[in-house]
Design a protein around this motif. Structure first.
Motif, PDB file in Angstrom:
ATOM      1  N   GLU A 116      38.129 -35.554 -24.034  1.00 44.53           N
ATOM      2  CA  GLU A 116      37.345 -34.722 -23.127  1.00 44.53           C
ATOM      3  C   GLU A 116      38.238 -33.799 -22.304  1.00 44.53           C
ATOM      4  N   ASP A 117      37.710 -32.628 -21.969  1.00 44.86           N
ATOM      5  CA  ASP A 117      38.385 -31.713 -21.054  1.00 44.86           C
ATOM      6  C   ASP A 117      38.221 -32.284 -19.652  1.00 44.86           C
ATOM      7  N   ILE A 118      39.331 -32.578 -18.990  1.00 44.91           N
ATOM      8  CA  ILE A 118      39.263 -33.195 -17.661  1.00 44.91           C
ATOM      9  C   ILE A 118      39.604 -32.202 -16.554  1.00 44.91           C
ATOM     10  N   SER A 119      39.812 -30.951 -16.908  1.00 45.16           N
ATOM     11  CA  SER A 119      40.292 -29.966 -15.935  1.00 45.16           C
ATOM     12  C   SER A 119      39.307 -29.692 -14.802  1.00 45.16           C
ATOM     13  N   GLY A 120      38.032 -30.050 -14.969  1.00 41.66           N
ATOM     14  CA  GLY A 120      37.052 -29.834 -13.916  1.00 41.66           C
ATOM     15  C   GLY A 120      36.767 -31.070 -13.079  1.00 41.66           C
ATOM     16  N   ALA A 121      37.462 -32.168 -13.347  1.00 45.36           N
ATOM     17  CA  ALA A 121      37.210 -33.412 -12.610  1.00 45.36           C
ATOM     18  C   ALA A 121      37.631 -33.251 -11.153  1.00 45.36           C
ATOM     19  N   GLY A 122      36.759 -33.660 -10.247  1.00 49.79           N
ATOM     20  CA  GLY A 122      37.053 -33.578  -8.822  1.00 49.79           C
ATOM     21  C   GLY A 122      37.287 -34.932  -8.176  1.00 49.79           C
ATOM     22  N   ARG A 123      36.883 -35.984  -8.908  1.00 49.81           N
ATOM     23  CA  ARG A 123      37.061 -37.350  -8.422  1.00 49.81           C
ATOM     24  C   ARG A 123      37.550 -38.203  -9.582  1.00 49.81           C
TER      25      ARG A 123
END
Length: 192
Positions: free
Chosen positions: A142-149
């Protein structure tokens, strides 16, 4: 080449600050290991695997453009760095670079002349002969670049961060999931 001591104590001496004034020492560690120049590098990836990790992580010198040597995370070296610097917490960067992998090896010990050790070798010769002992971790696609937490990360990525904390012996209080400052997940001590 640097003429000053690159450990936390050297920074204190250079700044004229006594160790009693320091409450936190944050170590910065990539989710994998890199090195510039010659010398031993037990977890180094050579050939296509090393090139792929170098390209994914954009591992080239900012000034020189020189390619960095890349390899799997080395927790033997991480524990040594934590001890020498008195690290109180870790900021793990470039977790996103590993997103394409099915399995992620992590060096948890070295085999030197047939003996397995979890401690940093005492001599340069031993480091040159060190063969990494790996533990394999499940990867994530998965693309994790947008994870904030941390909770936004795939289960396998969270498990990898937890493993770094456990194997390194230092709490992970921040995780980088992309190249910008805004792509940092803070937890625990790092939220203060």
């Amino acid at each position: 080449m640097t003429s000053s001591s690159p450990v936390a104590g050297g920074a204190l001496a250079g700044a004229g600050v006594g160790p009693g004034w320091i409450e936190r020492v944050i170590g910065i560690v990539k989710a994998y290991t890199t090195r510039v120049g010659a010398g031993p590098f037990p977890t180094e990836l050579e050939g296509a695997a090393g090139e792929a990790l170098r390209a994914a992580g954009d591992e080239f010198g900012t000034t020189t453009g020189r390619a960095r040597r890349c390899g799997w995370l080395d927790t033997v070296a991480l524990r040594y760095a934590a001890r020498v610097n008195g690290l109180t917490e870790l900021f793990v960067t470039k977790l996103d670079v590993l997103s394409r992998l099915e399995r992620v090896p992590v060096a948890v010990a070295y085999r030197i002349d047939g003996e397995v050790t979890e401690d940093w070798p005492m001599t340069q010769t031993e480091i040159h002969h060190a063969e990494p002992v790996y533990e394999l971790f499940e990867g994530w696609r998965e693309d994790i670049s947008g994870a904030g937490r941390l909770e936004d990360l795939p289960r396998a990525a969270r498990a990898y961060v937890d493993a770094i904390e456990k194997l390194g012996g230092v709490p992970v209080t921040a995780v980088g999931v992309g190249p910008s400052r805004e792509q940092s997940i803070l937890r625990g001590l790092g939220e203060e």
